[in-house]
Design an enzyme around this catalytic site. Structure first.
Site, PDB file in Angstrom:
ATOM      1  N   GLU A 103      67.769  -9.358  46.429  1.00 20.15           N
ATOM      2  CA  GLU A 103      67.230  -8.046  46.044  1.00 20.15           C
ATOM      3  C   GLU A 103      67.952  -7.395  44.891  1.00 20.15           C
ATOM      4  O   GLU A 103      69.279  -7.055  44.999  1.00 20.15           O
ATOM      5  CB  GLU A 103      67.353  -7.017  47.306  1.00 20.15           C
TER       6      GLU A 103
ATOM      7  N   SER B  60      70.688  -1.405  53.388  1.00 16.92           N
ATOM      8  CA  SER B  60      70.825  -2.881  53.236  1.00 16.92           C
ATOM      9  C   SER B  60      70.819  -3.811  54.314  1.00 16.92           C
ATOM     10  O   SER B  60      71.442  -3.285  55.217  1.00 16.92           O
ATOM     11  CB  SER B  60      71.830  -3.022  52.096  1.00 16.92           C
TER      12      SER B  60
ATOM     13  N   CYS C 110      62.200   0.203  48.689  1.00 15.94           N
ATOM     14  CA  CYS C 110      62.127  -1.353  49.485  1.00 15.94           C
ATOM     15  C   CYS C 110      60.574  -1.913  49.396  1.00 15.94           C
ATOM     16  O   CYS C 110      60.674  -2.960  50.038  1.00 15.94           O
ATOM     17  CB  CYS C 110      62.619  -0.674  50.857  1.00 15.94           C
TER      18      CYS C 110
ATOM     19  N   PHE D 197      70.044   6.096  50.055  1.00 13.06           N
ATOM     20  CA  PHE D 197      69.951   6.920  48.900  1.00 13.06           C
ATOM     21  C   PHE D 197      68.426   6.951  48.400  1.00 13.06           C
ATOM     22  O   PHE D 197      68.151   7.782  47.864  1.00 13.06           O
ATOM     23  CB  PHE D 197      70.808   6.484  48.186  1.00 13.06           C
TER      24      PHE D 197
ATOM     25  N   LYS E 298      72.904  11.309  59.556  1.00 10.55           N
ATOM     26  CA  LYS E 298      73.811  10.700  58.408  1.00 10.55           C
ATOM     27  C   LYS E 298      73.191  10.323  57.272  1.00 10.55           C
ATOM     28  O   LYS E 298      72.950   9.329  57.284  1.00 10.55           O
ATOM     29  CB  LYS E 298      74.830   9.794  59.258  1.00 10.55           C
TER      30      LYS E 298
ATOM     31  N   GLU F 163      75.517   9.151  51.309  1.00  9.96           N
ATOM     32  CA  GLU F 163      76.537  10.100  50.661  1.00  9.96           C
ATOM     33  C   GLU F 163      76.115  10.320  48.992  1.00  9.96           C
ATOM     34  O   GLU F 163      76.872  10.926  48.372  1.00  9.96           O
ATOM     35  CB  GLU F 163      77.929   9.522  50.796  1.00  9.96           C
ATOM     36  N   ARG F 164      75.190   9.542  48.630  1.00  8.12           N
ATOM     37  CA  ARG F 164      74.701   9.507  47.173  1.00  8.12           C
ATOM     38  C   ARG F 164      73.955  10.986  46.731  1.00  8.12           C
ATOM     39  O   ARG F 164      74.009  11.469  45.932  1.00  8.12           O
ATOM     40  CB  ARG F 164      73.849   8.499  46.778  1.00  8.12           C
TER      41      ARG F 164
HETATM   42  P1  NAD Z   1      73.214   0.954  51.961  1.00  7.33           P
HETATM   43  O1  NAD Z   1      72.974  -0.187  53.142  1.00  7.33           O
HETATM   44  O2  NAD Z   1      74.263   0.822  51.124  1.00  7.33           O
HETATM   45  O3  NAD Z   1      73.478   2.410  52.704  1.00  7.33           O
HETATM   46  C1  NAD Z   1      72.781   2.690  53.974  1.00  7.33           C
HETATM   47  C2  NAD Z   1      73.402   3.909  54.888  1.00  7.33           C
HETATM   48  O4  NAD Z   1      74.411   3.025  55.366  1.00  7.33           O
HETATM   49  C3  NAD Z   1      74.112   4.776  54.119  1.00  7.33           C
HETATM   50  O5  NAD Z   1      73.869   6.092  54.954  1.00  7.33           O
HETATM   51  C4  NAD Z   1      75.535   4.516  54.133  1.00  7.33           C
HETATM   52  O6  NAD Z   1      76.402   5.677  54.161  1.00  7.33           O
HETATM   53  C5  NAD Z   1      75.598   3.602  55.230  1.00  7.33           C
HETATM   54  N1  NAD Z   1      76.726   2.482  55.141  1.00  7.33           N
HETATM   55  C6  NAD Z   1      77.002   2.133  53.889  1.00  7.33           C
HETATM   56  N2  NAD Z   1      77.849   1.001  54.318  1.00  7.33           N
HETATM   57  C7  NAD Z   1      78.340   1.115  55.423  1.00  7.33           C
HETATM   58  C8  NAD Z   1      79.013   0.311  56.285  1.00  7.33           C
HETATM   59  N3  NAD Z   1      79.964  -0.662  55.857  1.00  7.33           N
HETATM   60  N4  NAD Z   1      79.023   0.416  57.583  1.00  7.33           N
HETATM   61  C9  NAD Z   1      78.365   1.522  58.105  1.00  7.33           C
HETATM   62  N5  NAD Z   1      77.672   2.269  57.179  1.00  7.33           N
HETATM   63  C10 NAD Z   1      77.277   2.190  56.085  1.00  7.33           C
HETATM   64  O7  NAD Z   1      71.853   1.148  51.415  1.00  7.33           O
HETATM   65  P2  NAD Z   1      71.637   1.809  50.288  1.00  7.33           P
HETATM   66  O8  NAD Z   1      71.932   1.436  48.784  1.00  7.33           O
HETATM   67  O9  NAD Z   1      71.743   3.438  50.560  1.00  7.33           O
HETATM   68  O10 NAD Z   1      69.687   1.692  50.219  1.00  7.33           O
HETATM   69  C11 NAD Z   1      69.267   0.721  49.735  1.00  7.33           C
HETATM   70  C12 NAD Z   1      69.040  -0.269  50.635  1.00  7.33           C
HETATM   71  O11 NAD Z   1      68.011   0.097  51.653  1.00  7.33           O
HETATM   72  C13 NAD Z   1      68.061  -1.418  49.915  1.00  7.33           C
HETATM   73  O12 NAD Z   1      68.697  -2.627  50.383  1.00  7.33           O
HETATM   74  C14 NAD Z   1      66.973  -1.106  50.325  1.00  7.33           C
HETATM   75  O13 NAD Z   1      65.628  -2.431  50.340  1.00  7.33           O
HETATM   76  C15 NAD Z   1      66.980  -0.562  51.826  1.00  7.33           C
HETATM   77  N6  NAD Z   1      65.923   0.138  52.162  1.00  7.33           N
HETATM   78  C16 NAD Z   1      65.187  -0.408  53.043  1.00  7.33           C
HETATM   79  C17 NAD Z   1      63.881   0.253  53.571  1.00  7.33           C
HETATM   80  C18 NAD Z   1      62.906  -0.355  54.661  1.00  7.33           C
HETATM   81  O14 NAD Z   1      62.366   0.592  55.302  1.00  7.33           O
HETATM   82  N7  NAD Z   1      63.256  -1.549  55.104  1.00  7.33           N
HETATM   83  C19 NAD Z   1      63.751   1.505  53.139  1.00  7.33           C
HETATM   84  C20 NAD Z   1      64.424   2.180  51.961  1.00  7.33           C
HETATM   85  C21 NAD Z   1      65.499   1.456  51.725  1.00  7.33           C
END
Ligand code: NAD
Length: 498
Positions: A383, A226, A281, A149, A173, A176-177
């Site tokens: 985090e 994450s 991140c 998101f 994909k 969804e936020r």
């Molecule tokens: P998230 O892991 O909740 O979601 C990321 C994606 O995964 C979304 O599209 C979501 O729909 C999908 N998803 C969520 N749960 C799932 C599941 N159980 N099975 C399959 N898919 C699933 O992350 P978020 O809250 O949207 O984003 C924040 C996180 O992203 C933080 O941990 C941040 O550090 C990380 N991030 C990392 C980088 C990097 O380059 N390392 C960059 C940006 C964000």
């Protein structure tokens, strides 16, 4: 309330699964749209359209593929304000910050305008008698991206721009936020001249991700989110025979040496720690002053700066940062702050009681600053992804160095110092992927590659830059000899050139 569907085969289509979720305006805390969640059948429809369109796109000469991105860059610039406001209305970050989100994606679109050069092959004349050898980089076919998101414009573009420029079709994909900007990005790609079927957006949750991971026609997966989900996506992609690059969470430190310019360091910590409400991140979430004197002076400079931060809705151009993305995120952050207090860290600026007048239901969290944080505390290990900065006091450079070195995450890190030798030693030895020397957020430019180390990443090739061209193509090596060049009979031993 509008319902957002998907973008398949060049147009917006309504969802058919019957499953939906709500999209919120984080400033008001109210739902503003509904979002369809894709089923397996909808992923299949996207794959079918991609499969039909991709061979012709791959056969399109690279200059023509590049021209789509030239036009796209222009369209992004023309639509910057509209896109930024839309992004802010679902994410909560300030409009200026949303422009940065779009800009950092746009720069990857600019980078891939070089695709005729970037995708050029290698050639060896005379690798053997009458033999030439060349390696070409062909697209994988269909790639998919699953994005978080916090950068709903930048990260999708980091993925689809190189994937598409290399001749792939791409299925996005998004989170969804905040799905509206990814949908607009796909529309603008069509306007720029991309054939239908090459970029599709399927909205959804775990169900859509599982369908992508299992689909035999999707050859490559890029994921950002994450760490637990990144690890899961990496393992599942591998289990299904796909290549994957998956990027996870972070805990970025800033080492402040006794010789650093402390005003500069404090200003940098404010921007890097609290910008975008800490939902980056590459945010700095841990400051590590070296020596008691440095720590006391730094805390003294930080407190008034943190207290002066202006929090407000994205519609207020004076806001330094806005709300966090969801009520769940707000509760998690406040829970961790509570835990930090229980564990004995000193909460020198307490933002827990922050109340945004007129926006009482918004997901606002006041800025928090902790002193005397130690490495065994949850607020250090986890985090937080909110406007919370922790100060861990270190007695020596060695102790400071060991903090980012030992942490499970290794995304970014910074050192503030005037000593070139300390900076050089740190940059060379610290096991972290992106290093800033007197630069708080060392996010590489589009023509370098972005990626962390340790549990911040699974897979080897990074986002954008030269790595992205490698990730979205596979190598084919051709050894050729023309009939007139065959001078000897059959060869039965391993061909070698001595
Ligand atoms: P998230 O892991 O909740 O979601 C990321 C994606 O995964 C979304 O599209 C979501 O729909 C999908 N998803 C969520 N749960 C799932 C599941 N159980 N099975 C399959 N898919 C699933 O992350 P978020 O809250 O949207 O984003 C924040 C996180 O992203 C933080 O941990 C941040 O550090 C990380 N991030 C990392 C980088 C990097 O380059 N390392 C960059 C940006 C964000």
């Amino acid at each position: 309330m509008d319902t957002i569907g998907h973008f398949i085969d060049g147009k917006r289509v309504a969802g058919t699964s019957g499953r939906e979720t709500e999209v919120f305006d984080p400033s008001t805390g109210q739902p503003t749209k509904r979002l369809a969640l894709a089923s397996k059948a909808e992923i299949q429809a996207a794959v079918d359209a991609a499969k039909a369109a991709q061979p012709e796109w791959a056969a399109t000469n690279p200059q023509r593929r590049a021209r789509v991105f030239m036009k796209y860059v222009q369209l992004l610039n023309d639509n910057m304000q509209e896109l930024a406001e839309l992004l802010s209305s679902e994410h909560g970050k300030t409009v200026e910050d949303s422009k940065g989100d779009i800009q950092r994606g746009l720069e990857v679109a600019e980078f891939v305008i070089g695709i005729p050069h970037l995708q050029k092959s290698e050639f060896t004349e005379g690798a053997g008698p009458g033999i030439d050898m060349y390696s070409i980089r062909q697209p994988l076919g269909i790639g998919a991206g699953i994005t978080p998101f916090n950068f709903p414009a930048m990260i999708p573009m980091w993925m689809f721009a190189p994937a598409i420029a290399c001749g792939n079709a791409f299925i996005l994909k998004p989170s969804e936020r905040d799905p509206s900007v990814p949908m607009r990005l796909a529309e603008l790609m069509m306007e720029a001249g991309l054939p239908k079927g090459i970029l599709q957006v399927v909205n959804g949750d775990k169900g859509a991700v599982d369908a992508i991971l299992e689909h035999p026609d999707i050859a490559g997966i890029s994921f950002v989110g994450s760490t637990p989900i990144a690890a899961h996506v990496y393992a599942e992609a591998a289990r299904h025979g796909k290549r994957a690059q998956t990027f996870g969470g972070a805990k970025n430190h800033m080492i402040v040496m006794p010789d650093a310019d402390l005003d500069q360091a404090a200003d940098a910590l404010i921007g890097a720690g609290y910008g975008s409400a800490g939902e980056r991140c590459m945010a700095i979430s841990v400051a590590v002053p070296v020596g008691e004197e440095t720590a006391n002076a730094l805390i003294e400079k930080l407190i008034p700066r943190v207290e002066a931060l202006k929090i407000g809705p994205y519609t207020d151009s004076e806001s330094d940062f806005g709300p966090v993305v969801t009520k769940a995120a707000k509760d998690k952050i406040l829970g961790l702050v509570e835990k930090g207090v229980e564990e004995g860290a000193k909460l020198v600026v307490d933002g827990r009681g922050f109340n945004m007048q007129g926006y009482e239901d918004g997901f606002f969290v006041g800025a928090c600053l902790f002193d005397n944080v130690t490495r065994d505390m949850e607020i250090y290990k986890q985090e937080i992804f909110g406007p919370v900065l922790s100060v861990v006091r270190a007695k020596s450079y060695e102790e400071a160095f060991s903090l980012p070195a030992d942490h499970e995450y290794g995304n970014g890190v910074a050192i503030y110092t005037r000593d070139g030798d300390a900076a050089r030693d740190f940059a060379s030895k610290v096991p972290v992927g992106m290093i800033g020397v007197n630069v708080p957020i060392p996010t590489p430019m589009a023509y370098h590659s972005f990626g962390g180390w340790k549990r911040s990443v699974f897979g080897d090739l990074n986002q954008h830059g030269p790595d992205s061209i490698k990730f979205w193509t596979r190598t084919k090596t051709i050894t050729s000899r023309w009939p007139s060049g065959i001078k000897d009979g059959a060869e039965f031993s391993m061909p070698v050139m001595r």
